[in-house]
Design a protein around this motif. Sequence first.
Motif, PDB file in Angstrom:
ATOM      1  N   ASP B 117      34.712  80.720  38.930  1.00 40.11           N
ATOM      2  CA  ASP B 117      35.709  79.781  39.452  1.00 40.11           C
ATOM      3  C   ASP B 117      35.478  78.387  38.864  1.00 40.11           C
ATOM      4  O   ASP B 117      36.427  77.717  38.429  1.00 40.11           O
ATOM      5  N   ALA B 118      34.194  77.978  38.838  1.00 41.34           N
ATOM      6  CA  ALA B 118      33.884  76.647  38.302  1.00 41.34           C
ATOM      7  C   ALA B 118      34.297  76.540  36.840  1.00 41.34           C
ATOM      8  O   ALA B 118      34.899  75.533  36.408  1.00 41.34           O
ATOM      9  N   GLU B 119      34.013  77.574  36.060  1.00 38.39           N
ATOM     10  CA  GLU B 119      34.338  77.579  34.636  1.00 38.39           C
ATOM     11  C   GLU B 119      35.848  77.454  34.447  1.00 38.39           C
ATOM     12  O   GLU B 119      36.322  76.654  33.618  1.00 38.39           O
ATOM     13  N   ILE B 120      36.567  78.305  35.284  1.00 42.44           N
ATOM     14  CA  ILE B 120      38.036  78.281  35.172  1.00 42.44           C
ATOM     15  C   ILE B 120      38.545  76.872  35.489  1.00 42.44           C
ATOM     16  O   ILE B 120      39.409  76.314  34.784  1.00 42.44           O
ATOM     17  N   ALA B 121      37.996  76.271  36.579  1.00 45.71           N
ATOM     18  CA  ALA B 121      38.467  74.949  36.987  1.00 45.71           C
ATOM     19  C   ALA B 121      38.225  73.924  35.870  1.00 45.71           C
ATOM     20  O   ALA B 121      39.088  73.091  35.566  1.00 45.71           O
ATOM     21  N   GLU B 122      37.054  74.033  35.228  1.00 43.51           N
ATOM     22  CA  GLU B 122      36.705  73.104  34.155  1.00 43.51           C
ATOM     23  C   GLU B 122      37.693  73.222  32.993  1.00 43.51           C
ATOM     24  O   GLU B 122      38.238  72.228  32.500  1.00 43.51           O
ATOM     25  N   MET B 123      37.947  74.502  32.583  1.00 42.42           N
ATOM     26  CA  MET B 123      38.863  74.741  31.467  1.00 42.42           C
ATOM     27  C   MET B 123      40.259  74.226  31.788  1.00 42.42           C
ATOM     28  O   MET B 123      40.942  73.640  30.937  1.00 42.42           O
ATOM     29  N   GLN B 124      40.627  74.442  33.092  1.00 38.81           N
ATOM     30  CA  GLN B 124      41.964  74.005  33.495  1.00 38.81           C
ATOM     31  C   GLN B 124      42.078  72.474  33.393  1.00 38.81           C
ATOM     32  O   GLN B 124      43.067  71.926  32.867  1.00 38.81           O
ATOM     33  N   ALA B 125      41.021  71.806  33.881  1.00 37.95           N
ATOM     34  CA  ALA B 125      41.033  70.337  33.853  1.00 37.95           C
ATOM     35  C   ALA B 125      41.133  69.831  32.418  1.00 37.95           C
ATOM     36  O   ALA B 125      41.914  68.909  32.104  1.00 37.95           O
ATOM     37  N   GLU B 126      40.381  70.489  31.531  1.00 33.62           N
ATOM     38  CA  GLU B 126      40.380  70.095  30.113  1.00 33.62           C
ATOM     39  C   GLU B 126      41.793  70.215  29.539  1.00 33.62           C
ATOM     40  O   GLU B 126      42.314  69.295  28.886  1.00 33.62           O
ATOM     41  N   THR B 127      42.356  71.434  29.794  1.00 32.02           N
ATOM     42  CA  THR B 127      43.701  71.692  29.280  1.00 32.02           C
ATOM     43  C   THR B 127      44.713  70.698  29.846  1.00 32.02           C
ATOM     44  O   THR B 127      45.573  70.168  29.133  1.00 32.02           O
ATOM     45  N   ASP B 128      44.552  70.444  31.188  1.00 32.00           N
ATOM     46  CA  ASP B 128      45.472  69.502  31.840  1.00 32.00           C
ATOM     47  C   ASP B 128      45.396  68.137  31.154  1.00 32.00           C
ATOM     48  O   ASP B 128      46.422  67.503  30.862  1.00 32.00           O
ATOM     49  N   ALA B 129      44.163  67.683  30.886  1.00 25.65           N
ATOM     50  CA  ALA B 129      43.978  66.368  30.264  1.00 25.65           C
ATOM     51  C   ALA B 129      44.631  66.322  28.890  1.00 25.65           C
ATOM     52  O   ALA B 129      45.328  65.346  28.536  1.00 25.65           O
ATOM     53  N   LYS B 130      44.422  67.398  28.127  1.00 21.04           N
ATOM     54  CA  LYS B 130      44.995  67.459  26.781  1.00 21.04           C
ATOM     55  C   LYS B 130      46.520  67.356  26.841  1.00 21.04           C
ATOM     56  O   LYS B 130      47.149  66.556  26.126  1.00 21.04           O
ATOM     57  N   LEU B 131      47.057  68.168  27.760  1.00 20.77           N
ATOM     58  CA  LEU B 131      48.520  68.186  27.877  1.00 20.77           C
ATOM     59  C   LEU B 131      49.047  66.821  28.304  1.00 20.77           C
ATOM     60  O   LEU B 131      50.061  66.337  27.808  1.00 20.77           O
ATOM     61  N   GLN B 132      48.275  66.184  29.247  1.00 23.17           N
ATOM     62  CA  GLN B 132      48.696  64.887  29.764  1.00 23.17           C
ATOM     63  C   GLN B 132      48.758  63.858  28.628  1.00 23.17           C
ATOM     64  O   GLN B 132      49.730  63.089  28.497  1.00 23.17           O
TER      65      GLN B 132
END
Lengths: 263, 187
Positions: B117-132
């Motif tokens: 779950d932590a890994e997924i959350a981290e990847m999601q945050a990264e992707t979110d930042a990139k997209l932002q």
Amino acid sequence: MQTFRAASPMEQFEIINLVDLSLGSIDISLTNSALWMLICTGAIIIFFAAATRRAAIIPNRLQSTAEVLYEFVSDLVRDTIGTEGRKFFPYVFTLFLWILIANLFGLIPTLPGLPHAAHTFTTTSHLIVTLALSMLTITIVIVYGFWKNGFKFLKLFAPSGVPPLMYILLVPIEVVSFLSRPLSLAIRLFANMFAGHIILKLFAGFVVSLVGAGGFLSVMGLLPFLGAVAVTALEFLVAFLQAYVFAILTCIYLSDAAHAADH
Amino acid sequence: MSVFALATMAAAAAEEAAHDAAEASGGLPQLDMSTWPSQLFWLAVTFGILYWLMAGRFLPAIGGAIEERRDRIADDLDQASDFKRQADDAEDAYNQSLADAKAKAQGIAADTRTEVDAEIAEMQAETDAKLQSKLDAAEARINDMKKEATAKVDEAAADATRAIVERLIDEAPTDDAVARAMTNVAR
């Protein structure tokens, strides 16, 4: 008609000398009665010798039968006399088995044509034999009673918890009842065997007479024949029952002797 | 009927037979005292021997066998209950270890889940930042283009206004006047 005449019903009780023997001036001849005592006792000894030859945890048929007899008499002695009855167990067992086998062997039919001396004989159909056994029992009761209780054994004749005046009536009754015990014990067994064998022989005699008469009467011979069959079945029951009654009464009298002081 | 008749006949015949026998031998054989000593002697011999053998040999042998069997059965029952207790203990131990293993397995599963779950959350945050950041850049570009387009529209409107005014009054308006007029219109 003489050929069809049945023997008298009393003939089966006659005592015949086989071998003349004497002990001093006493006649101890080997008779047909003595022969049947030896046959019965010998059969019992052979049976028990075979049954106990290899006493095992898992019993064979003979041993099982011997154990059933053992438990039967053992329970009888324990239930009637209690734990102190243990020392009388061999006596009661011997008594029961001796009478039972004597009664049963007396029911073996005699093969036709055998001489009188070889006829089946019921040793317990003689009063002197049953009287001797009952006197033996009563002697043991009296000797053991005095040995165990001393003079308190006489309390047997005066039960406690009775108004003193009643003893005038009660003690003679108790004494007479005690004295009649050996007689009733002996006569009960003797009379049962005696009467049973007479009735058997009478029915058998009727069969012979009726068949000998010929014609319709020969057919009627079937009725006493069926009677003889029925009486034979009854006599097997009586043979067992009388041995049992003798044994249980012996136990009850011994129990009186053992617990006389508690009365 | 027949039983009674037979009994009556039997009684009569017995009386007669007893009478016959009594006449023949002078009484019941049972009452012939001359045979008593012999009967008593052989009774004593056979009964005595039988008692001696019963008390000394046969009954102890049978009683011993019964006793031995009773002891053996009691022993076997004891042993059986012992074995049963051992089996119960073994079952308890088995159940205990099974429960432990289950608990351990559940612990491992839970740990793995939180890790993933932590890994997924981290990847999601990264992707979110990139997209932002891409979104922000695109928005900035759109704004620039919008401003440029507005300026060009204003310029074109000012040109058009100037040309219209020149044609109408033959006089070129000043830039200030044009700008004022356009502002008034836009308002």
